[in-house]
Design a protein around this motif. Structure first.
Motif, mmCIF file in Angstrom:
data_model
loop_
_atom_site.group_PDB
_atom_site.id
_atom_site.type_symbol
_atom_site.label_atom_id
_atom_site.label_comp_id
_atom_site.label_asym_id
_atom_site.label_seq_id
_atom_site.Cartn_x
_atom_site.Cartn_y
_atom_site.Cartn_z
ATOM 1 N N LYS A 87 -26.082 -112.241 -6.927
ATOM 2 C CA LYS A 87 -24.783 -112.516 -7.530
ATOM 3 C C LYS A 87 -23.784 -112.955 -6.466
ATOM 4 O O LYS A 87 -23.879 -112.551 -5.302
ATOM 5 C CB LYS A 87 -24.259 -111.266 -8.241
ATOM 6 N N ILE A 88 -22.816 -113.738 -6.875
ATOM 7 C CA ILE A 88 -21.787 -114.229 -5.967
ATOM 8 C C ILE A 88 -21.009 -113.076 -5.333
ATOM 9 O O ILE A 88 -20.584 -113.166 -4.181
ATOM 10 C CB ILE A 88 -20.855 -115.247 -6.681
ATOM 11 N N ILE A 89 -20.851 -111.965 -6.041
ATOM 12 C CA ILE A 89 -20.126 -110.810 -5.506
ATOM 13 C C ILE A 89 -20.796 -110.289 -4.234
ATOM 14 O O ILE A 89 -20.127 -109.821 -3.309
ATOM 15 C CB ILE A 89 -19.963 -109.679 -6.564
ATOM 16 N N THR A 90 -22.118 -110.393 -4.160
ATOM 17 C CA THR A 90 -22.847 -109.947 -2.975
ATOM 18 C C THR A 90 -22.468 -110.804 -1.775
ATOM 19 O O THR A 90 -22.148 -110.277 -0.707
ATOM 20 C CB THR A 90 -24.371 -110.002 -3.218
ATOM 21 N N LEU A 91 -22.477 -112.104 -1.944
ATOM 22 C CA LEU A 91 -22.118 -112.986 -0.838
ATOM 23 C C LEU A 91 -20.662 -112.779 -0.415
ATOM 24 O O LEU A 91 -20.359 -112.749 0.777
ATOM 25 C CB LEU A 91 -22.367 -114.444 -1.211
ATOM 26 N N LYS A 92 -19.774 -112.626 -1.372
ATOM 27 C CA LYS A 92 -18.360 -112.402 -1.048
ATOM 28 C C LYS A 92 -18.175 -111.122 -0.235
ATOM 29 O O LYS A 92 -17.303 -111.053 0.626
ATOM 30 C CB LYS A 92 -17.525 -112.319 -2.326
ATOM 31 N N ALA A 93 -18.993 -110.126 -0.501
ATOM 32 C CA ALA A 93 -18.878 -108.854 0.201
ATOM 33 C C ALA A 93 -19.571 -108.862 1.563
ATOM 34 O O ALA A 93 -19.120 -108.200 2.490
ATOM 35 C CB ALA A 93 -19.457 -107.736 -0.655
ATOM 36 N N ILE A 94 -20.654 -109.616 1.700
ATOM 37 C CA ILE A 94 -21.498 -109.531 2.891
ATOM 38 C C ILE A 94 -21.239 -110.639 3.919
ATOM 39 O O ILE A 94 -21.409 -110.426 5.109
ATOM 40 C CB ILE A 94 -22.994 -109.526 2.488
ATOM 41 N N LEU A 95 -20.810 -111.805 3.466
ATOM 42 C CA LEU A 95 -20.541 -112.890 4.421
ATOM 43 C C LEU A 95 -19.306 -112.600 5.252
ATOM 44 O O LEU A 95 -18.350 -111.988 4.774
ATOM 45 C CB LEU A 95 -20.341 -114.214 3.680
ATOM 46 N N LYS A 96 -19.307 -113.062 6.490
ATOM 47 C CA LYS A 96 -18.128 -112.943 7.344
ATOM 48 C C LYS A 96 -17.007 -113.792 6.757
ATOM 49 O O LYS A 96 -17.264 -114.870 6.188
ATOM 50 C CB LYS A 96 -18.449 -113.411 8.759
ATOM 51 N N PRO A 97 -15.764 -113.338 6.887
ATOM 52 C CA PRO A 97 -14.631 -114.097 6.329
ATOM 53 C C PRO A 97 -14.573 -115.552 6.816
ATOM 54 O O PRO A 97 -14.182 -116.434 6.059
ATOM 55 C CB PRO A 97 -13.410 -113.313 6.811
ATOM 56 N N SER A 98 -15.006 -115.802 8.028
ATOM 57 C CA SER A 98 -14.938 -117.158 8.585
ATOM 58 C C SER A 98 -15.834 -118.164 7.875
ATOM 59 O O SER A 98 -15.634 -119.368 8.012
ATOM 60 C CB SER A 98 -15.283 -117.132 10.075
ATOM 61 N N VAL A 99 -16.811 -117.696 7.103
ATOM 62 C CA VAL A 99 -17.695 -118.626 6.390
ATOM 63 C C VAL A 99 -17.462 -118.642 4.880
ATOM 64 O O VAL A 99 -18.054 -119.451 4.177
ATOM 65 C CB VAL A 99 -19.193 -118.362 6.686
ATOM 66 N N LEU A 100 -16.596 -117.770 4.406
ATOM 67 C CA LEU A 100 -16.348 -117.718 2.957
ATOM 68 C C LEU A 100 -15.792 -119.031 2.407
ATOM 69 O O LEU A 100 -16.050 -119.369 1.252
ATOM 70 C CB LEU A 100 -15.405 -116.567 2.605
ATOM 71 N N ASP A 101 -15.047 -119.776 3.226
ATOM 72 C CA ASP A 101 -14.470 -121.018 2.713
ATOM 73 C C ASP A 101 -15.520 -122.106 2.479
ATOM 74 O O ASP A 101 -15.251 -123.106 1.837
ATOM 75 C CB ASP A 101 -13.344 -121.531 3.611
ATOM 76 N N SER A 102 -16.744 -121.892 2.963
ATOM 77 C CA SER A 102 -17.815 -122.862 2.698
ATOM 78 C C SER A 102 -18.688 -122.453 1.515
ATOM 79 O O SER A 102 -19.612 -123.167 1.136
ATOM 80 C CB SER A 102 -18.687 -123.046 3.948
ATOM 81 N N LEU A 103 -18.387 -121.304 0.920
ATOM 82 C CA LEU A 103 -19.156 -120.782 -0.213
ATOM 83 C C LEU A 103 -18.819 -121.551 -1.486
ATOM 84 O O LEU A 103 -17.656 -121.700 -1.839
ATOM 85 C CB LEU A 103 -18.823 -119.293 -0.400
ATOM 86 N N ASN A 104 -19.841 -122.050 -2.157
ATOM 87 C CA ASN A 104 -19.650 -122.724 -3.437
ATOM 88 C C ASN A 104 -19.920 -121.713 -4.551
ATOM 89 O O ASN A 104 -21.068 -121.410 -4.849
ATOM 90 C CB ASN A 104 -20.585 -123.924 -3.572
ATOM 91 N N PRO A 105 -18.861 -121.193 -5.177
ATOM 92 C CA PRO A 105 -19.058 -120.164 -6.196
ATOM 93 C C PRO A 105 -19.728 -120.670 -7.473
ATOM 94 O O PRO A 105 -20.139 -119.881 -8.313
ATOM 95 C CB PRO A 105 -17.639 -119.669 -6.480
ATOM 96 N N ASN A 106 -19.853 -121.987 -7.608
ATOM 97 C CA ASN A 106 -20.480 -122.557 -8.805
ATOM 98 C C ASN A 106 -21.986 -122.770 -8.651
ATOM 99 O O ASN A 106 -22.650 -123.114 -9.615
ATOM 100 C CB ASN A 106 -19.795 -123.863 -9.177
ATOM 101 N N SER A 107 -22.505 -122.572 -7.467
ATOM 102 C CA SER A 107 -23.944 -122.705 -7.232
ATOM 103 C C SER A 107 -24.644 -121.378 -7.472
ATOM 104 O O SER A 107 -24.026 -120.320 -7.404
ATOM 105 C CB SER A 107 -24.215 -123.122 -5.778
ATOM 106 N N GLU A 108 -25.947 -121.445 -7.711
ATOM 107 C CA GLU A 108 -26.757 -120.236 -7.743
ATOM 108 C C GLU A 108 -27.125 -119.922 -6.306
ATOM 109 O O GLU A 108 -27.413 -120.823 -5.510
ATOM 110 C CB GLU A 108 -28.018 -120.441 -8.577
ATOM 111 N N HIS A 109 -27.135 -118.635 -5.965
ATOM 112 C CA HIS A 109 -27.427 -118.203 -4.609
ATOM 113 C C HIS A 109 -28.654 -117.306 -4.590
ATOM 114 O O HIS A 109 -28.908 -116.566 -5.541
ATOM 115 C CB HIS A 109 -26.211 -117.482 -4.018
ATOM 116 N N PHE A 110 -29.367 -117.366 -3.448
ATOM 117 C CA PHE A 110 -30.627 -116.655 -3.311
ATOM 118 C C PHE A 110 -30.686 -115.940 -1.975
ATOM 119 O O PHE A 110 -30.073 -116.369 -0.998
ATOM 120 C CB PHE A 110 -31.807 -117.631 -3.436
ATOM 121 N N PHE A 111 -31.438 -114.859 -1.941
ATOM 122 C CA PHE A 111 -31.654 -114.052 -0.749
ATOM 123 C C PHE A 111 -33.057 -114.325 -0.225
ATOM 124 O O PHE A 111 -34.024 -114.270 -0.987
ATOM 125 C CB PHE A 111 -31.504 -112.568 -1.104
ATOM 126 N N CYS A 112 -33.171 -114.615 1.073
ATOM 127 C CA CYS A 112 -34.482 -114.798 1.706
ATOM 128 C C CYS A 112 -34.806 -113.521 2.468
ATOM 129 O O CYS A 112 -34.062 -113.124 3.358
ATOM 130 C CB CYS A 112 -34.460 -115.991 2.664
#
Length: 155
Positions: free
Chosen positions: A33-58
Protein backbone atom coordinates in the motif's frame (compact mmCIF):
# COMPACT_ATOMS: atom_id res chain seq x y z
CA UNK A 1 -4.56 0.17 11.56
CA UNK A 2 -6.21 -2.42 9.39
CA UNK A 3 -6.23 -6.09 10.19
CA UNK A 4 -2.92 -6.69 8.43
CA UNK A 5 -2.18 -9.69 10.60
CA UNK A 6 -5.54 -11.33 10.09
CA UNK A 7 -5.64 -14.86 8.80
CA UNK A 8 -8.47 -14.25 6.36
CA UNK A 9 -7.38 -16.62 3.58
CA UNK A 10 -9.49 -14.96 0.89
CA UNK A 11 -7.87 -11.57 1.58
CA UNK A 12 -4.36 -13.06 1.64
CA UNK A 13 -4.77 -14.91 -1.65
CA UNK A 14 -6.01 -11.88 -3.57
CA UNK A 15 -3.28 -9.66 -2.11
CA UNK A 16 -0.43 -12.01 -2.96
CA UNK A 17 -1.67 -12.89 -6.44
CA UNK A 18 -1.28 -9.30 -7.66
CA UNK A 19 2.43 -9.07 -8.48
CA UNK A 20 4.99 -7.53 -10.77
CA UNK A 21 8.66 -8.23 -11.33
CA UNK A 22 11.52 -6.20 -9.85
CA UNK A 23 13.29 -4.24 -12.61
CA UNK A 24 16.65 -5.09 -11.03
CA UNK A 25 16.55 -8.78 -10.04
CA UNK A 26 13.43 -9.88 -12.01
CA UNK A 27 11.94 -11.52 -8.89
CA UNK A 28 8.19 -11.29 -8.41
CA UNK A 29 7.35 -8.52 -5.95
CA UNK A 30 4.56 -8.27 -3.40
CA UNK A 31 2.06 -5.44 -3.75
CA UNK A 32 2.25 -2.87 -0.94
CA UNK A 33 0.00 0.00 0.00
CA UNK A 34 1.06 3.59 -0.61
CA UNK A 35 0.87 4.24 3.16
CA UNK A 36 3.82 1.87 3.61
CA UNK A 37 6.01 3.80 1.21
CA UNK A 38 4.98 7.14 2.74
CA UNK A 39 6.00 5.83 6.16
CA UNK A 40 9.22 4.03 5.20
CA UNK A 41 10.81 6.17 2.47
CA UNK A 42 13.16 8.96 3.48
CA UNK A 43 11.55 12.41 3.17
CA UNK A 44 14.08 13.40 0.49
CA UNK A 45 12.64 10.85 -1.96
CA UNK A 46 8.94 11.26 -1.22
CA UNK A 47 8.60 13.95 -3.90
CA UNK A 48 9.43 11.33 -6.55
CA UNK A 49 6.69 8.96 -5.34
CA UNK A 50 3.82 8.50 -7.78
CA UNK A 51 0.78 7.84 -5.57
CA UNK A 52 -1.26 6.74 -8.60
CA UNK A 53 1.00 3.80 -9.44
CA UNK A 54 0.87 0.34 -7.92
CA UNK A 55 3.89 -0.33 -5.71
CA UNK A 56 5.68 -3.57 -4.91
CA UNK A 57 8.16 -4.85 -2.34
CA UNK A 58 11.20 -6.87 -3.46
CA UNK A 59 12.33 -9.29 -0.76
CA UNK A 60 15.40 -10.73 -2.50
CA UNK A 61 18.36 -10.47 -0.15
CA UNK A 62 20.99 -9.61 -2.76
CA UNK A 63 18.89 -6.99 -4.57
CA UNK A 64 19.40 -3.30 -3.65
CA UNK A 65 15.82 -2.45 -4.66
CA UNK A 66 13.27 -2.39 -1.83
CA UNK A 67 10.27 -0.92 -3.68
CA UNK A 68 9.32 -0.45 -7.31
CA UNK A 69 6.22 0.66 -9.13
CA UNK A 70 4.39 -0.25 -12.34
CA UNK A 71 6.42 2.42 -14.18
CA UNK A 72 9.62 0.63 -13.04
CA UNK A 73 10.60 3.49 -10.71
CA UNK A 74 12.73 1.94 -7.96
CA UNK A 75 13.59 2.84 -4.37
CA UNK A 76 16.80 1.36 -3.02
CA UNK A 77 18.06 0.44 0.43
CA UNK A 78 19.75 3.86 0.75
CA UNK A 79 16.36 5.58 0.34
CA UNK A 80 14.68 3.72 3.22
CA UNK A 81 14.48 5.00 6.83
CA UNK A 82 14.97 1.60 8.49
CA UNK A 83 17.04 -1.50 7.78
CA UNK A 84 15.09 -4.12 5.85
CA UNK A 85 15.00 -7.57 7.47
CA UNK A 86 15.09 -9.42 4.14
CA UNK A 87 18.09 -7.42 2.90
CA UNK A 88 20.21 -6.97 6.04
CA UNK A 89 21.45 -9.95 8.05
CA UNK A 90 22.56 -7.91 11.08
CA UNK A 91 21.51 -9.30 14.46
CA UNK A 92 20.01 -5.95 15.49
CA UNK A 93 17.63 -5.64 12.52
CA UNK A 94 14.00 -6.14 13.55
CA UNK A 95 12.08 -9.13 12.33
CA UNK A 96 9.02 -7.65 14.03
CA UNK A 97 9.08 -3.89 13.54
CA UNK A 98 6.02 -3.14 15.65
CA UNK A 99 7.28 -4.76 18.85
CA UNK A 100 11.06 -4.68 18.30
CA UNK A 101 11.79 -8.38 18.03
CA UNK A 102 15.29 -8.52 16.51
CA UNK A 103 17.26 -11.58 15.39
CA UNK A 104 19.42 -11.14 18.47
CA UNK A 105 16.50 -10.94 20.92
CA UNK A 106 14.66 -13.90 19.39
CA UNK A 107 17.85 -15.99 19.32
CA UNK A 108 18.35 -15.32 23.04
CA UNK A 109 14.76 -16.35 23.84
CA UNK A 110 15.24 -19.60 21.90
CA UNK A 111 18.55 -20.29 23.71
CA UNK A 112 16.74 -19.75 27.02
CA UNK A 113 14.08 -22.30 26.03
CA UNK A 114 11.43 -19.64 25.42
CA UNK A 115 11.02 -20.02 21.65
CA UNK A 116 7.25 -19.52 21.77
CA UNK A 117 7.41 -16.21 23.69
CA UNK A 118 8.10 -13.90 20.72
CA UNK A 119 5.15 -15.28 18.75
CA UNK A 120 2.88 -15.27 21.79
CA UNK A 121 3.80 -11.63 22.48
CA UNK A 122 3.18 -10.59 18.87
CA UNK A 123 -0.12 -12.52 18.65
CA UNK A 124 -1.38 -10.96 21.88
CA UNK A 125 -0.59 -7.46 20.65
CA UNK A 126 -2.23 -8.18 17.29
CA UNK A 127 -5.30 -9.42 19.14
CA UNK A 128 -5.33 -6.15 21.10
CA UNK A 129 -5.17 -4.23 17.77
CA UNK A 130 -1.74 -2.74 18.52
CA UNK A 131 0.16 -3.72 15.38
CA UNK A 132 0.99 -1.14 12.75
CA UNK A 133 2.56 -3.32 10.10
CA UNK A 134 1.54 -1.07 7.19
CA UNK A 135 3.63 1.79 8.58
CA UNK A 136 6.34 0.00 10.59
CA UNK A 137 7.31 -3.02 8.50
CA UNK A 138 8.99 -2.29 5.14
CA UNK A 139 7.19 -5.29 3.60
CA UNK A 140 3.91 -3.59 4.57
CA UNK A 141 2.41 -6.70 6.11
CA UNK A 142 2.49 -8.91 9.17
CA UNK A 143 5.84 -10.25 10.37
CA UNK A 144 4.63 -13.48 11.99
CA UNK A 145 5.64 -15.59 9.00
CA UNK A 146 9.16 -14.13 9.11
CA UNK A 147 9.42 -14.68 12.88
CA UNK A 148 8.17 -18.27 12.64
CA UNK A 149 10.58 -19.08 9.79
CA UNK A 150 13.49 -17.51 11.66
CA UNK A 151 12.77 -19.49 14.83
CA UNK A 152 12.48 -22.77 12.88
CA UNK A 153 15.87 -22.28 11.22
CA UNK A 154 17.72 -21.70 14.51
CA UNK A 155 19.86 -24.58 15.79
Amino acid sequence: MSDCCSTNTKEMVSETSVSEYCPSCKKKGKKVKIITLKAILKPSVLDSLNPNSEHFFCNLEGCDVVYFDTDKKTYSISEIKVPVFQKDDSLTVPICYCFDWTREKITQYVKDGLASKPLEHIKQNVKENRCGCEVNNPQGSCCMGNVTKFIKQLP
